[in-house]
Structures are given as structure tokens and as C-alpha cells.
Enzyme design. Structure first.
Site, PDB file in Angstrom:
ATOM      1  N   GLU A  32      68.093 -38.530 -27.415  1.00 22.56           N
ATOM      2  CA  GLU A  32      69.183 -37.602 -27.703  1.00 22.56           C
ATOM      3  C   GLU A  32      70.427 -38.396 -28.105  1.00 22.56           C
ATOM      4  O   GLU A  32      70.714 -39.455 -27.553  1.00 22.56           O
ATOM      5  CB  GLU A  32      69.473 -36.761 -26.463  1.00 22.56           C
ATOM      6  CG  GLU A  32      70.516 -35.673 -26.677  1.00 22.56           C
ATOM      7  CD  GLU A  32      70.791 -34.853 -25.429  1.00 22.56           C
ATOM      8  OE1 GLU A  32      71.176 -33.678 -25.571  1.00 22.56           O
ATOM      9  OE2 GLU A  32      70.618 -35.383 -24.310  1.00 22.56           O
ATOM     10  N   LYS A  73      68.616 -27.287 -29.361  1.00 24.56           N
ATOM     11  CA  LYS A  73      68.639 -27.264 -27.900  1.00 24.56           C
ATOM     12  C   LYS A  73      69.070 -25.889 -27.377  1.00 24.56           C
ATOM     13  O   LYS A  73      70.141 -25.378 -27.730  1.00 24.56           O
ATOM     14  CB  LYS A  73      69.598 -28.341 -27.397  1.00 24.56           C
ATOM     15  CG  LYS A  73      69.608 -28.534 -25.891  1.00 24.56           C
ATOM     16  CD  LYS A  73      70.540 -29.691 -25.525  1.00 24.56           C
ATOM     17  CE  LYS A  73      70.506 -30.045 -24.066  1.00 24.56           C
ATOM     18  NZ  LYS A  73      71.410 -31.185 -23.753  1.00 24.56           N
ATOM     19  N   CYS A 123      66.501 -32.904 -23.263  1.00 22.78           N
ATOM     20  CA  CYS A 123      67.292 -33.237 -22.091  1.00 22.78           C
ATOM     21  C   CYS A 123      67.319 -32.110 -21.043  1.00 22.78           C
ATOM     22  O   CYS A 123      66.360 -31.915 -20.317  1.00 22.78           O
ATOM     23  CB  CYS A 123      68.698 -33.653 -22.529  1.00 22.78           C
ATOM     24  SG  CYS A 123      69.592 -34.654 -21.295  1.00 22.78           S
TER      25      CYS A 123
END
Length: 273
Positions: free
Chosen positions: A40, A116, A156
Site C-alpha cells: 500500500e 479500498k 490493509c
């Protein structure tokens, strides 16, 4: 398929970060990797979240998107599947971006894009983060066929939401995912307690491989990320791990191993909800 997770300690210089990413991708390819995954924010970790706005790119317009163009070119030059960590893509308004993961095939063509979904917020009195100040959340799970394997994309903080991984396996076609990718920049505080635990849980409960490239070290802005980039097999065994600093880890994904785990303990067939 041999896969590689690249670990970086990115800073505020986009060109330097891109050069380091290219270096490690080349190293991975030279060691036989057929799929390489970046962490990321491989392209930028700076002192202010709003710095992402300045480097945000239009999606797909490679003539005006140097980061996307570089990823596509590298995938083609090295002849590998590339999960391009994340980079900022322009959002619906000038004050927000999408934290997007773009996947490129060995021909350099875009194969998938995932934005995301879950935005991180944390405050323990000493550290404060709120991605929603700058990021615009994605909406849809994304999977893609990669060299005969079904790959599910996550980023994440998504790791804490097991329903996303179930959705990728069972709402996106009849077959479960064979591999999940989790490019990350986990904080040292949360990573120390939860990173490996969550990665192994996602692998075990979905009986799938997990590849997790991460940021890992002390960044120029003073932030420390947990690192521990790793590759986990469908039985929850850690096949490779790099605790801290730049580098890469490699492992072979064994389809026979995947099938054996699912055959011996057919938990995915036993679901009732």
C-alpha cells in the site's frame, strides 16, 4: 505459480519510490516470480495525508498517469502479473482520492481495479489516523483470474472484515478464491498485535493462500510501519516473512496443496449462512 511480496519503506519522493519498486520487481522476476505484489502507498508516504491529492491520477489515461503507465510498462517488460500495491486515483471531488489497487497482466494490460472499501480510523491518545479526511471509500469487492487462479483483492484495514473475503469467494462466481492479496501499511502499534493473526485467520477460514506485501520500517515523516510482509498457505502456515526493511519474500503456490486442504477438511462446503 511462484509469487513475491515486496516490502518497502516509502518516503515523500515519488520518483525515488518508483525506482525502488522497479528494482525489487526486477529482483523478484530474476528469481522466478510470476506474480509480484507491491505494498500500500508504495509511491508516497509523506508528512501530510493531503499530499496524496497532488499526485492523484486520472484512471486509465496513461498519457497523464505516470504511475499507472510505469506499472503497466514494468509488468510487460518483466512478463509477470503485477498487483500494483495502491496509488491515489482522483475521486468525485478535488478534496478526496480513491486508494486504488490496479492489477496488470504480463502483457501490460489492466486486468482489474479495486478501491479500498474500509477506511482506517484510530486514536489511542498518542497516534491518530483518519483516512476518511482524504480518501473516498470504494463500494465493490473485486476478483480477477490470474494465471488460472482466482485472486481476491483487499487493502490493509480491509483485513479486519472477514465478510469481504467471503463475498469475494461466494458472490463473485461459483468457485472460492485461491489467493487473496493484502497490500498494507499497518501501523507498528496495531501490526504488532494483529497483523499475523488476521492474515492467518483469513487464510484458514477461506482455505486460500494469502500474500501480504507491506510497508516496513521508519519513514521520513517519523511514522513506523509494522512490515512483516508474508505469504501464508491455506492451512495457516507462514511460508515466508520479512520482518523489517526493504526486500522481498517468495513462495510457490501449490494447487495440489490447496485442493488437499479443501478435500481433507471441506469447511467451505459446510457453510450454512
Amino acid at each position: 505459480m511462484k509469487v513475491a511480496a515486496i516490502q518497502m519503506v516509502s518516503g515523500p519522493d515519488v520518483a525515488h519510490n518508483l525506482a525502488r519498486a522497479r528494482h525489487w520487481m526486477t529482483q523478484a522476476a530474476s528469481q522466478g516470480a510470476q506474480l509480484v505484489a507491491l505494498p500500500e502507498y508504495f509511491c508516497l508516504i509523506s508528512s501530510a495525508d493531503t499530499d496524496k491529492l497532488a499526485v492523484a491520477e486520472p484512471f486509465g489515461d496513461l498519457a497523464n498517469a505516470p504511475l499507472q503507465a510505469a506499472l503497466a510498462e514494468t509488468a510487460a517488460d518483466l512478463g509477470l502479473w503485477l498487483v500494483g500495491g495502491t496509488l491515489p486515483l482522483r475521486g468525485a471531488d478535488a478534496s478526496h482520492v480513491r486508494n486504488a489497487c490496479c492489477v496488470y497482466g504480463p502483457d501490460g494490460q489492466l486486468a482489474a481495479r479495486y478501491d479500498k472499501i474500509h477506511l482506517f480510523r484510530f486514536d489511542n491518545g498518542r497516534e491518530q489516523y483518519d483516512e476518511g479526511r482524504v480518501l473516498e471509500a470504494g463500494q465493490e469487492p473485486v476478483t480477477v483470474q490470474v494465471g488460472g487462479l482466482k485472486l481476491g483483492l483487499s487493502i490493509c484495514y480491509d483485513l479486519r472484515f472477514p465478510e469481504l473475503y467471503r463475498a469475494m469467494s461466494f458472490q463473485a462466481g461459483p468457485a472460492p478464491c485461491d489467493l487473496f492479496c493484502v497490500p498494507s501499511a499497518f501501523t507498528y502499534t496495531t501490526g504488532e498485535k494483529h497483523w499475523e493473526l488476521l492474515l492467518r485467520a483469513r487464510a484458514v477460514e477461506n482455505q486460500a493462500y494469502v500474500i501480504a506485501p507491506a510497508q516496513g520500517g521508519r519513514h521520513e515523516n517519523g511514522r513506523r510501519t509494522w512490515g512483516h510482509s508474508m505469504i501464508v498457505d491455506p492451512w495457516g502456515e507462514v511460508l515466508a516473512c520479512l520482518p523489517e526493511g526493504e526486500g522481498l519474500v517468495l513462495a510457490d503456490l501449490d494447487v495440489e496443496r490447496l485442493q488437499a486442504v479443501r478435500r481433507q477438511l471441506p469447511a467451505l462446503q459446510h457453510r450454512r449462512l
